[in-house]
Design a protein around this motif. Structure first.
Motif, PDB file in Angstrom:
ATOM      1  N   LEU A  66       0.861  -1.177   0.000  1.00 22.01           N
ATOM      2  CA  LEU A  66       0.000   0.000   0.000  1.00 22.01           C
ATOM      3  C   LEU A  66       0.895   1.224   0.000  1.00 22.01           C
ATOM      4  N   TRP A 365      -5.648  -7.504  -6.434  1.00 21.12           N
ATOM      5  CA  TRP A 365      -5.421  -6.289  -5.644  1.00 21.12           C
ATOM      6  C   TRP A 365      -4.997  -5.146  -6.548  1.00 21.12           C
ATOM      7  N   THR A 385      -5.909   6.209   0.625  1.00 20.56           N
ATOM      8  CA  THR A 385      -4.857   5.382   1.205  1.00 20.56           C
ATOM      9  C   THR A 385      -4.825   5.527   2.720  1.00 20.56           C
ATOM     10  N   ALA A 388      -7.595   3.553   4.208  1.00 19.51           N
ATOM     11  CA  ALA A 388      -7.301   2.118   4.219  1.00 19.51           C
ATOM     12  C   ALA A 388      -6.357   1.757   5.355  1.00 19.51           C
ATOM     13  N   ARG A 389      -5.413   2.619   5.641  1.00 22.57           N
ATOM     14  CA  ARG A 389      -4.463   2.346   6.723  1.00 22.57           C
ATOM     15  C   ARG A 389      -5.164   2.372   8.086  1.00 22.57           C
ATOM     16  N   ASN A 392      -7.284  -0.716   8.419  1.00 20.24           N
ATOM     17  CA  ASN A 392      -6.449  -1.878   8.708  1.00 20.24           C
ATOM     18  C   ASN A 392      -6.152  -1.978  10.209  1.00 20.24           C
ATOM     19  N   GLU A 421      -9.070  -7.700   2.928  1.00 19.22           N
ATOM     20  CA  GLU A 421      -8.855  -7.254   1.544  1.00 19.22           C
ATOM     21  C   GLU A 421     -10.084  -6.533   1.008  1.00 19.22           C
ATOM     22  N   GLN A 424     -10.119  -3.054   2.637  1.00 21.40           N
ATOM     23  CA  GLN A 424      -9.131  -2.143   2.080  1.00 21.40           C
ATOM     24  C   GLN A 424      -9.484  -1.731   0.660  1.00 21.40           C
ATOM     25  N   CYS A 427     -12.082   0.903   0.906  1.00 20.34           N
ATOM     26  CA  CYS A 427     -11.492   2.175   1.345  1.00 20.34           C
ATOM     27  C   CYS A 427     -10.822   2.894   0.181  1.00 20.34           C
TER      28      CYS A 427
END
Length: 582
Positions: A66, A365, A385, A388-389, A392, A421, A424, A427
């Motif tokens: 990522l 992905w 991004t 997504a972090r 996670n 997955e 993410q 996101c």
């Protein structure tokens, strides 16, 4: 000229000039770094003829990474035609690399996980050894000066990280400022790679700046002919041609957006007709080159500068060169990769660190990343991004709580890597609908995912699950018995509710970045689940707008906390700590 004394002079001057860091060309948002193991952070530095680029990623052994941050600085290392890197260019380079080093340190990137490479401008400089030594002695970066063949190979590896072409015979073309690299490879192995001294900066300086387009074409043809490139490509053959680099991406963007024509896309047509892959045909390229070279039409130069911005002075040379490459190699269609040298360096580094790393392990992905990049600009991609972090970290926190012996939170159903997955992916894609405007963008995102056939490798249920997560990341929380979920099993519906809670929280928390959070920790107790943030610096030193944003998000956060309690039967506490409390 005494280049040794020039080296000593620059080194002495560096300590003074680096005290005032040069501003970065990146779009830097206030950081919100979650707690990930430092060993999962990797970086590549590409010292190009025109620009220096820093790429920072968070990776896992599966091969998926990522992108955390990109920084680009227009150093113009090869601005003049001298065989030596000038004192001014050396200083600009060192100042840029000092900035890169600070960004890496703020992202906890270990020095041993960083590879710094240099391409044509350094490769062809007679004082390249002195320059490399100066970089190492002042900043600690070991500069790997790539040969043209090695650069071409790494570009090919980077392209594999963006397009699902692993099993095809691929011709890659990467136009840089000082050279153009060609490679032919299949399944990660390169059969042929070479570099020609044809770059958009050098060609502009020699021909295009004086309007000598015909002379420039002849020079390109002669260079390609004498290199033997055509014969070598013909011997190897290729199934698909892929272009990378900023020049080719700009050309694709101009063609896609109808540059120089009266073509106007409305939102509905764009969603329905958006090409699945980035790319263009020879005819489309020829049409663009014709417009770029037509200086006679009133306002064309101004239009070109507005559209291509900083690249406008080099775009004519780059476009004409690509047209000549199409003709010489018989290319009719070209796909375009957003990834190139930097990502190739990362892929090779991961292959050396993780045993069994597979270049093609995460093809689906990459289709997610591909789609997100297609509709999101740099700023929105950065936000996606970050989202997504955060997601996670919350996902892993919940999962760890569920697995803990003395856990106080029991998940309705267990979560696995596939669920992460999907989360993410949602996101990264939740904001792609913003290209059409903010109103109802979550529905637009859902429509693009469901109707475009963009997500390769996911079955229909998985695609719908991702699409529904993007649709319900805002506004009303979906009801458990909603018709959209009836085709899902009971287990999938329960998982969806958990993932939906997480993505909604992540989006809200990402939007609160002006509060300047940088660290996030998850824990649980008898009172419930706890998200703790630690701020960078004193809250009172932040602009008033930052505090206002936090206050505005307060009601939304409370609403998401209520949804959390409804799903998990536990309270969710969100606390902000000062640096001294952490």
């Amino acid at each position: 000229m005494d280049h040794c004394s020039d080296y000593l002079s620059v080194s002495a001057q560096l300590s003074e000039e680096l005290s005032e860091p040069r501003p970065s060309m990146a779009i830097n948002l206030p950081p919100m770094a979650v707690n990930v193991p430092p060993s999962s952070r990797f970086a590549s530095i590409d010292m190009g003829t025109n620009s220096f680029k820093l790429l920072i990623v968070q990776a896992d052994p599966s091969g998926k990474f990522l992108i955390i941050d990109r920084v680009k600085d227009r150093v113009l290392l090869g601005l003049n035609s001298s065989r030596f890197i000038s004192k001014q260019s050396q200083l600009r380079s060192l100042q840029c690399l000092q900035n890169f080093k600070q960004v890496m340190e703020s992202n906890d990137v270990p020095f041993q996980h960083t590879r710094c490479v240099a391409t044509a401008a350094v490769r062809e400089a007679e004082n390249r050894e002195e320059f490399s030594r100066m970089v190492y002695e002042n900043l600690g970066f070991e500069v790997d000066v790539l040969s043209g063949e090695e650069e071409a190979r790494l570009v090919y590896l980077g392209v594999l990280q963006f397009l699902p072409i692993f099993d095809k015979q691929v011709l890659t073309v990467d136009i840089g400022g000082g050279s153009t690299e060609f490679a032919i490879g299949k399944q990660g192995r390169v059969a042929f790679g070479t570099s020609l001294k044809l770059g958009h900066v050098k060609l502009t300086q020699k021909f295009a700046s004086n309007g000598e387009i015909a002379e420039m074409r002849e020079f390109m043809k002669l260079t390609i002919e004498e290199s033997g490139l055509v014969e070598k490509v013909k011997d190897c053959g290729f199934d698909v041609a892929v272009g990378s680099s900023g020049t080719i991406k700009s050309i694709e963007n101009a063609i896609f957006n109808g540059f120089g024509t009266n073509l106007v896309y409305n939102n509905e047509v764009l969603v329905k007709e958006c090409k699945k892959e980035w790319g263009f045909s020879r005819g489309e390229l020829e049409g663009l080159v014709g417009m770029l070279c037509d200086d006679g039409r009133e306002g064309e130069n101004v239009k070109r500068e507005r559209f291509f911005k900083r690249r406008s002075q080099f775009i004519v040379a780059g476009a004409v060169l690509l047209e000549e490459i199409f003709k010489a190699l018989g290319i009719e269609e070209m796909e375009v990769s957003k990834y190139a040298l930097g990502e190739g360096i990362i892929a090779e580094t991961l292959a050396n660190v993780y045993n069994g790393y597979n270049l093609n392990a995460n093809a689906r992905w990459w289709s997610t990343v591909h789609l997100a990049t297609r509709f999101n600009g740099k700023k929105r991609m950065k936000s996606a991004t970050e989202c997504a972090r955060i997601a996670n970290e919350i996902f892993e926190g919940l999962k760890n709580c569920d697995q803990h012996v003395d856990n106080q939170i029991k998940l309705p159903v267990p979560l696995n890597d596939n669920d992460l997955e999907y989360l993410q992916a949602a996101c990264l894609l939740h904001n792609i609908g913003l290209f059409a405007g903010k109103k109802g963008y979550h529905k637009q995102s859902y429509s693009i995912i469901m109707n475009g056939g963009h997500l390769n490798g996911y079955d229909a249920e998985e695609v719908k699950l991702i699409a529904l997560l993007t649709k319900h990341h805002r506004k009303k929380f979906p009801k458990y018995d909603h018709a959209s979920f009836m085709e899902f099993s009971e287990e999938v519906r329960q998982k969806f509710r958990i993932l939906c809670v997480i993505i909604r929280l992540s989006v809200i928390l990402q939007q609160s970045q002006p509060v300047n959070f940088w660290k996030m920790e998850c824990s649980h107790s008898q009172e419930g689940y706890r998200l703790a943030f630690t701020e960078v610096g004193d809250r009172s030193s932040l602009p008033a707008t930052s505090q206002n944003v936090a206050e505005e998000l307060g009601a939304e956060l409370r609403q998401e906390q209520a949804y959390f309690k409804k799903v998990f039967q536990q309270e969710l506490m969100i606390v902000v700590l000062s640096a001294s409390e952490s």
